[in-house]
Motif scaffolding. Structure first.
Motif, PDB file in Angstrom:
ATOM      1  N   UNK A   1       0.930  -1.200  -0.017  1.00 35.91           N
ATOM      2  CA  UNK A   1      -0.095   0.074  -0.151  1.00 35.91           C
ATOM      3  C   UNK A   1       0.948   1.124   0.035  1.00 35.91           C
ATOM      4  N   UNK A   2       1.873   1.237   0.686  1.00 34.56           N
ATOM      5  CA  UNK A   2       2.943   2.223   0.976  1.00 34.56           C
ATOM      6  C   UNK A   2       3.499   2.779  -0.583  1.00 34.56           C
ATOM      7  N   UNK A   3       3.706   1.763  -1.066  1.00 40.17           N
ATOM      8  CA  UNK A   3       4.390   1.561  -2.569  1.00 40.17           C
ATOM      9  C   UNK A   3       3.403   2.015  -3.766  1.00 40.17           C
ATOM     10  N   UNK A   4       2.259   1.761  -3.474  1.00 36.90           N
ATOM     11  CA  UNK A   4       0.956   2.614  -4.441  1.00 36.90           C
ATOM     12  C   UNK A   4       0.909   3.899  -4.106  1.00 36.90           C
ATOM     13  N   UNK A   5       1.296   4.174  -2.807  1.00 39.64           N
ATOM     14  CA  UNK A   5       0.869   5.665  -2.589  1.00 39.64           C
ATOM     15  C   UNK A   5       2.025   6.521  -3.455  1.00 39.64           C
ATOM     16  N   UNK A   6       3.274   5.789  -3.081  1.00 40.31           N
ATOM     17  CA  UNK A   6       4.321   6.473  -3.679  1.00 40.31           C
ATOM     18  C   UNK A   6       4.385   6.890  -5.293  1.00 40.31           C
ATOM     19  N   UNK A   7       4.009   5.670  -5.726  1.00 38.94           N
ATOM     20  CA  UNK A   7       3.647   5.726  -7.153  1.00 38.94           C
ATOM     21  C   UNK A   7       2.486   6.655  -7.397  1.00 38.94           C
ATOM     22  N   UNK A   8       1.229   6.642  -6.898  1.00 39.89           N
ATOM     23  CA  UNK A   8       0.269   7.534  -7.257  1.00 39.89           C
ATOM     24  C   UNK A   8       0.919   9.144  -6.968  1.00 39.89           C
ATOM     25  N   UNK A   9       1.727   9.300  -5.903  1.00 37.53           N
ATOM     26  CA  UNK A   9       1.919  10.819  -5.649  1.00 37.53           C
ATOM     27  C   UNK A   9       2.802  11.136  -6.701  1.00 37.53           C
ATOM     28  N   UNK A  10       3.661  10.358  -7.567  1.00 36.15           N
ATOM     29  CA  UNK A  10       4.450  10.641  -8.721  1.00 36.15           C
ATOM     30  C   UNK A  10       3.610  11.122  -9.837  1.00 36.15           C
ATOM     31  N   UNK A  11       2.580  10.305 -10.087  1.00 37.98           N
ATOM     32  CA  UNK A  11       1.666  10.750 -11.026  1.00 37.98           C
ATOM     33  C   UNK A  11       0.573  11.757 -11.082  1.00 37.98           C
ATOM     34  N   UNK A  12       0.103  12.172  -9.742  1.00 39.79           N
ATOM     35  CA  UNK A  12      -1.069  12.931  -9.633  1.00 39.79           C
ATOM     36  C   UNK A  12      -0.966  14.232  -9.644  1.00 39.79           C
TER      37      UNK A  12
END
Length: 271
Positions: free
Chosen positions: A40-51
């Motif tokens: 879940x942490x990794x998904x939030x990191x990736x989402x933060x780069x795209x959003x």
């Protein structure tokens, strides 16, 4: 053949095997929870780069205490959210975070409070810079922050746990961990309960700063531990069954290491 399993000795062995297997299954479940958490942490990191960036208040609540206090931390699901905020840098309260590694080099991360219109402040990690010549702990020359109104974009980072002792050296605050409550106690205004990893800034940031990367958690290691513990649990139960079968064969007069004796066959006397 298996009545011996009801004896106190074998019932004790069974209980021990079941307890050991249960503990190993629970350890596997614990590692599985850690795998899901790190994923879940990794998904939030990736989402933060795209959003696209959102206003700061959508991710981090405003502090409600007085000067020298830290606000509430953001909700876990809002960490690494990309936000935008406008304020003025307070260059009199720069914080140097020593012992930070970027591209295999040890240096400093530079945190500068961004004072907002409401009088609260947000610590902004402007980036990483190398130490001055003479050693990894020698304070560097910090490029001046822009004066006047500044708009920054970056990702929300939770306060770090750990020692976080704050000292003052050569007129600057210095620490090893970004522990917001301890840093807030050294500052003359309420401080938000998270800090910002700077991505973009207007006016532009000094090029000497290197962006601080956010490493992904090694969730696959936890998944490997899950498989390992569950295999150990299965092996424990299999081992009990194997030993029990071996004992039953021994009691029946059969062993695995010596073939069954052949019955003697009488021979006719030769004439």
């Amino acid at each position: 053949m298996y009545r011996f399993l009801l004896t106190p000795r074998w019932l004790g062995i069974l209980a021990l095997a079941l307890v050991a297997a249960a503990v190993m299954v629970l350890l596997g479940n614990w590692q599985l929870d850690r795998y899901h958490g790190r994923s879940a942490v990794n998904e939030r990191i990736d989402a933060g780069l795209r959003m696209a960036p959102v206003p700061l208040r959508e991710a981090v609540p405003a502090p409600t205490g007085g000067p020298g206090t830290a606000g509430a931390p953001p909700a876990e699901e809002r960490t690494f959210t990309r936000v935008t905020v406008t304020g003025r840098y307070d260059t009199d309260h720069v914080v140097l975070v020593r012992g930070r590694t970027v591209e295999s080099k040890v240096g400093f991360e530079v945190l500068t409070p961004l004072v907002l219109a409401d009088g609260t402040a947000l610590l902004v990690d402007r980036g990483w810079i190398p130490p001055a010549p003479g050693g990894a702990t020698v304070q560097p020359e910090v490029p001046a922050a822009p004066t006047g109104e500044v708009t920054v974009e970056g990702r929300v980072h939770a306060s770090e746990s750990g020692a976080g002792t704050v000292t003052r050296r050569d007129g600057r605050l210095e620490t090893r961990r970004v522990a917001i409550p301890k840093l807030a106690a050294e500052l003359p205004y309420p401080v938000h309960g998270a800090y910002l990893l700077l991505d973009e800034q207007t006016p532009a940031a000094d090029p000497v700063f290197k962006a601080v990367p956010v490493g992904h958690a090694n969730n696959w290691q936890n998944l490997g531990y899950v498989v390992q513990w569950w295999i150990f649990a299965a092996m424990t139960l299999f081992g009990y069954g194997w030993v029990a079968r071996r004992e039953s064969r021994r009691l029946a007069g059969i062993t695995d290491t010596r073939p069954r004796d052949r019955a003697a066959t009488p021979t006719s006397p030769s004439i």
